[in-house]
Motif scaffolding. Structure first.
Motif, PDB file in Angstrom:
ATOM      1  N   ASN A  96       0.830  -1.212   0.000  1.00 15.11           N
ATOM      2  CA  ASN A  96       0.000   0.000   0.000  1.00 15.11           C
ATOM      3  C   ASN A  96       0.856   1.250   0.000  1.00 15.11           C
ATOM      4  N   ASP A  97       1.910   1.243   0.802  1.00 12.96           N
ATOM      5  CA  ASP A  97       2.815   2.385   0.857  1.00 12.96           C
ATOM      6  C   ASP A  97       3.519   2.592  -0.481  1.00 12.96           C
ATOM      7  N   TYR A 131       1.091   4.008  -3.040  1.00  5.03           N
ATOM      8  CA  TYR A 131       0.748   5.374  -2.648  1.00  5.03           C
ATOM      9  C   TYR A 131       1.904   6.330  -2.983  1.00  5.03           C
ATOM     10  N   GLN A 132       3.125   5.919  -2.672  1.00  3.65           N
ATOM     11  CA  GLN A 132       4.290   6.760  -2.978  1.00  3.65           C
ATOM     12  C   GLN A 132       4.440   6.948  -4.480  1.00  3.65           C
ATOM     13  N   LYS A 153       1.989   6.960  -6.629  1.00  6.69           N
ATOM     14  CA  LYS A 153       0.949   7.936  -6.980  1.00  6.69           C
ATOM     15  C   LYS A 153       1.415   9.356  -6.655  1.00  6.69           C
ATOM     16  N   MET A 154       1.977   9.544  -5.469  1.00  2.00           N
ATOM     17  CA  MET A 154       2.407  10.873  -5.058  1.00  2.00           C
ATOM     18  C   MET A 154       3.532  11.399  -5.948  1.00  2.00           C
ATOM     19  N   LYS A 174       1.917  12.476  -9.130  1.00  2.00           N
ATOM     20  CA  LYS A 174       1.111  13.679  -8.904  1.00  2.00           C
ATOM     21  C   LYS A 174       1.963  14.945  -8.939  1.00  2.00           C
ATOM     22  N   PHE A 196      -6.591   5.069  -8.982  1.00  3.08           N
ATOM     23  CA  PHE A 196      -5.645   4.654  -7.962  1.00  3.08           C
ATOM     24  C   PHE A 196      -6.385   3.784  -6.970  1.00  3.08           C
ATOM     25  N   ASP A 242      -3.411  -2.315  -6.000  1.00  5.05           N
ATOM     26  CA  ASP A 242      -2.055  -2.226  -6.541  1.00  5.05           C
ATOM     27  C   ASP A 242      -2.077  -1.715  -7.982  1.00  5.05           C
ATOM     28  N   LEU A 247      -2.534   1.631 -10.732  1.00  5.24           N
ATOM     29  CA  LEU A 247      -2.415   3.068 -10.942  1.00  5.24           C
ATOM     30  C   LEU A 247      -2.528   3.314 -12.433  1.00  5.24           C
ATOM     31  N   TYR A 277       9.002   1.381  -7.127  1.00  3.08           N
ATOM     32  CA  TYR A 277       8.021   0.475  -6.529  1.00  3.08           C
ATOM     33  C   TYR A 277       8.730  -0.767  -5.980  1.00  3.08           C
TER      34      TYR A 277
END
Length: 123
Positions: free
Chosen positions: A34-35, A38-39, A41-42, A45, A55, A58, A60, A81
């Motif tokens: 999950n981390d 998320y990272q 994605k960030m 972004k 998102f 797993d 994106l 990743y």
């Protein structure tokens, strides 16, 4: 251009841990995964000209218009990743979402940890 990322064998890894009674290890792996996504994605972004379309789990899906940097963006994302969670992620790219999804599916069928773009496999 669309890029669709999906973690490789994530469900299988967690299922195997759970079936073997390794609940704490499954929780820890789930948290790492999950981390990692998320990272990812960030990071996306923060890049100019990238839009997050989807998102979750797993997966994106991004839209980007900087055609010149596509290989650089995808390979950096895949490496980041893996470095965060120890699992590979595949990616399919295309001019449409359907083509990106089709290329992702082909990439996974060809052995996972692949990036398929323009009928070219990049490991």
């Amino acid at each position: 251009m669309y890029a669709y990322f999906d973690g490789d064998s994530i469900g299988d890894s967690i299922e195997l841990l759970l079936l073997n009674g390794k609940i704490q290890e499954a929780k820890e792996l789930s948290s790492k995964l999950n981390d990692a996504i998320y990272q990812l994605k960030m990071e996306m972004k923060l890049m100019p000209n990238i839009e997050i379309i989807l998102f979750g789990g797993d997966d994106l899906l991004i839209y980007y218009d900087d055609f010149e940097k596509d290989m650089e963006i995808i390979n950096a994302a895949r490496n980041n990743y893996f470095n965060r969670c120890g699992h590979y992620i595949s990616c399919g790219c295309g001019n449409t979402i359907n083509l990106a999804m089709e290329n992702l599916r082909k990439a996974k069928l060809m052995g996972k940890n692949h990036f398929l773009y323009n009928n070219q496999i990049i490991k």
